[in-house]
Design a protein around this motif. Sequence first.
Motif: not given
Lengths: 93, 475
Positions: A11, A14-17, A89, A93, B332, B334, B336-337, B339-340
């Motif tokens: 988090f 700002r990455l996802q695995v 985008p 928010e 959020s 945006l 994460l996706k 960068r991944a």
Amino acid sequence: MNKIELKNLLFLARLQVKEEDQDKTIEKLQNTFEMIDQMNDLDLDKFEPLNNPLELTNVSRSDEEKNRNKKEEFLKKSPKSDEDYFVVPKIVE
Amino acid sequence: MNFQETRNNFRKKQVSAKELTEESLKKAKEKSELNAFISHFEDYALARASNIDANFDEFKDKSLGGIPIAHKDIFCTDGKKTTCASKMLENFIPPYESTVTKNCNDAGSIMIGKTNMDEFAMGSSNETSFFGPVKNPWGQSLVPGGSSGGSAACVAADITTISTGTDTGGSIRQPAALCGITGLKPTYGLVSRWGMIAFCSSMDQAGPLARDAFACSALLNAMASYDEKDSTCSKRESIDYEKGLNKDFGKLKIGILKGIENLGISEEVLNAYESSKKILEQLGHSFVELDFTELSSGICSYYVIAPAECSSNLSRFDGVKYGHRSEAKNISELYLKTRAEGFGDEVQKRILIGSYVLSAGFYDAYYRKAQKIRRMIKSKFDEFFKDVDLVFLPTTLDQAFEMNRKSTDPNRMYKEDLLTIPANLAGLPAMSLPNGFSKNLPIGAQFVGNYFSEELLLNTAHKMQEVTDWHKMTP
């Protein structure tokens, strides 16, 4: 490092695995930290941290107008624009 | 043909810039299986070459007049795709020109294309590129080194006589060694970083790659300049490095490392190193043994500081400002996706390491400690240079290795930079040159000099190349 720690770290970065790849990611990070942790064997008390190799002085320049704003060109290179604006985008928010 | 001959022939009008460019473009096509390039600019290059030929008098005396060049795809080129070998910047077209490429243009060179590299310059084998690995011209199953692997392969395969690279932890010198060419990492601050995509801003430094020290000096003459757009750029009077090759610096005291055989260096590399020492002795130089037991700790420091700075620098790639943008329901998602999807595995790993070492609670344990090691290494070199003019050591632990190397040591790739990293941490100039062959593969050794001693480095390497032939070998 456990999965909760990894999730916090992801988090922050700002990455996802993907869930199924998380164990592998933890292992890879741990391997690298094993190498890095060799730092702990050193006595570094007498050394001040070094940010930058050169002793840098502040740089100033004369206050002259230089027009580097190539508005038309910048807008043209963006994926989407509307009149004088870049279309991005929704970021608030 | 080498750089000096090529430039002489152009100056004597024995060959035109257009002919030279056509030849380079042809070779690039013939050797496309090396995957050394990400972009080719055939029409642009031919038009520019014709323009140079049409204005011959204006270009004939410039240091790179009429010479085709390949730039690492980390330098922004106005209106021309600049990817940094990442999916993130796959379609990025900068609206401005980096100082390095502008300087090379001003010096009369002709850019034929942008070279492949490790993604965001993170890697030592060129295998992390989104556009696929580069093959070593000396053996197509072998890596060319990295991250400036495409630039090194391009010169080794004789596509161009010169190319540009960047060196954060060894990314010019290691591929130069593995491809059998010469490469110089200048003092931090000698060459402007403006328009060079940032990885680790306190260590990134651009420099020349070429077959020999002569060509490196001509290219460095073009690359180095004071630039007010880079606040870390050195404000020094410019030096003519090419002229410096003819100077006589006399007999040098060269530092060599005590216990070098205990660092895990291969027998072949050590043998070549010992032979080179004999050549340096024959040239009248003498050696001083140095105690540098701290050398190995450089790697720990580097793999904290470089990821830390990278995690900060790469935070700009968020799907909004520029680069890859994923479809997402909210901001959020945006981030994460994007960068991944946009970053490859190695880049993501380094961002994670960087985010970890900078996070609250770990800062002192990692980042601060790493910066203290950085001071220790710099102090050590400051001490050395009170006694010696240069330090001489192998560039790499071994020769070019197989792609997808399997190793029992998960950190083997990071250790690739063991001998190159100290110069980056201290911000010192260092230069790798070919110094031997084994199993038909090149070996490299490097000189590390004191701050802003590029003239001495180039001169010493040049004098060595006058009495050796390693730099003339081609695959």
